[in-house]
Design an enzyme around this catalytic site. Structure first.
Site: not given
Ligand code: NAD
Length: 324
Positions: A53, A152, A181
């Protein structure tokens, strides 16, 4: 070309993190992944995977036990509109993600990491520039005066500033991208954290031909969606740049309405379905990536149309639906 060096991917059990780990391994890096959980949808080629974590400072100190050549910070408490825009998760989203970033920078500095990537979001852009679905404004320099439409987005903006303050005051090599996205296979598709492309693919896959699917809002809100492989290419270019730190948009300029997104998905599935528009969280009326800066600085441009990635995503989600 095979690369030598050590990489730490935080959030490796997530959608983008999982894809990134496998790409970095294929490039030849030694890779450690960290997440609260193992990846639910794909096997990772990772050298070392630590369940931990990142809100916990001791965990962060332990996983940053060497001066990694590259760190990718993707861990965040996040999800699609059903997670971010309802307001029900605001405190967790802000607290959990901010504390992760505070820990990561503090211990990353102490460990002497060489370079760190931070994943910000298009959600930082001001709501007042995204009320016209046909003409949203999301150029990097339009972020201020700040007015994101979600907590967020506010946390992401705070953390962007945090990363750049560590660059200014402690000389850390920081890279910041604003994702718009990102979608593809091996992501959330039914756990309440899924985003529009995955949710629509699931609904279309589950519907009988001639049936009906539900769409939140009137479906006239616009967005653009970038396929994961293209996103990874842009991230790697940003990391390899000698001179450019960002913040920079990583997204697609192929803007569609949510109704059009559903239409393309139906074509892929060879199904004709009616759309039932129901009340639901929808976010801003219009959003599109502005790719002028990334083209100028990194020579990057999207190489394939939305339909290409949507096909891959649809058939993967259909397989998951059938396995249930
Ligand atoms: P995701 O939710 O699939 O991945 C995020 C990961 O972080 C998850 O596996 C979660 O378990 C892990 N996590 C959360 N809290 C945690 C903690 N306390 N300790 C350890 N791990 C932890 O999301 P994603 O789509 O892969 O996005 C990755 C990053 O990109 C994020 O920061 C997200 O905000 C950013 N983002 C994504 C998008 C998108 O379209 N997918 C768009 C804008 C920004």
């Amino acid at each position: 070309m095979t690369k030598h060096g050590s990489v730490l991917v935080l959030g490796a059990g997530g959608f983008i993190g999982g894809h990134l780990v496998n790409k970095l391994k294929q490039e030849g890096f030694w890779v450690r992944g960290v997440d609260l959980k193992h990846h639910e949808h794909q096997g990772l080629l990772v050298d070392d995977f630590i369940i931990g974590d990142l809100r916990d400072p001791e965990t962060v100190e332990a996983v940053m036990d060497k001066p990694f050549d590259e760190v990718y910070q993707l861990a965040a408490d996040m999800g699609g509109a059903g997670y971010i825009f309802t307001g029900d998760h605001d405190a967790d989203v802000m607290h959990n993600s901010a504390i992760i970033n505070l820990n990561v920078l503090n211990y990353g500095k102490k460990a002497g990491i060489k370079k760190i990537f931070y994943s910000s979001s298009a959600c930082i852009y001001p709501a007042y520039n995204q009320s016209d679905p046909d003409n949203p404004k999301c150029s990097e320099d339009s972020a201020y005066p700040a007015a994101p439409d979600s907590e967020y987005g506010w946390e992401k903006l705070f953390s962007e500033r945090l990363y750049f303050s560590f660059q200014r005051n402690y000389g850390m090599n920081v890279k910041v991208a604003r994702f718009h996205n990102i979608f593809g296979p091996y992501g959330s598709w039914k756990n309440g954290k899924e985003k529009a492309p995955a949710a629509i693919c699931r609904k279309v896959a589950m519907a009988e031909d001639g049936g009906t699917i539900e769409i939140w809002g009137d479906g006239k809100q616009t967005r653009s969606f970038l396929y994961i492989d293209e996103c990874l290419d842009a991230i790697r270019r940003l990391m390899d740049s000698e001179t450019f730190s960002g913040p920079v948009n990583i997204g697609s300029e192929e803007m569609v309405t949510i109704n059009q997104l559903a239409g393309i998905t139906m074509e892929i599935a060879h199904k004709k379905l009616a759309l039932n528009h129901i009340p639901g969280p929808t976010g801003v009326r219009g959003r599109n990536s502005d790719n002028k800066l990334i083209k100028e600085e990194l020579g990057w441009a999207q190489s394939r149309p939305l339909r290409y990635g949507l096909e891959k995503t649809y058939w993967w989600i259909k397989e998951q639906v059938e396995k249930q």
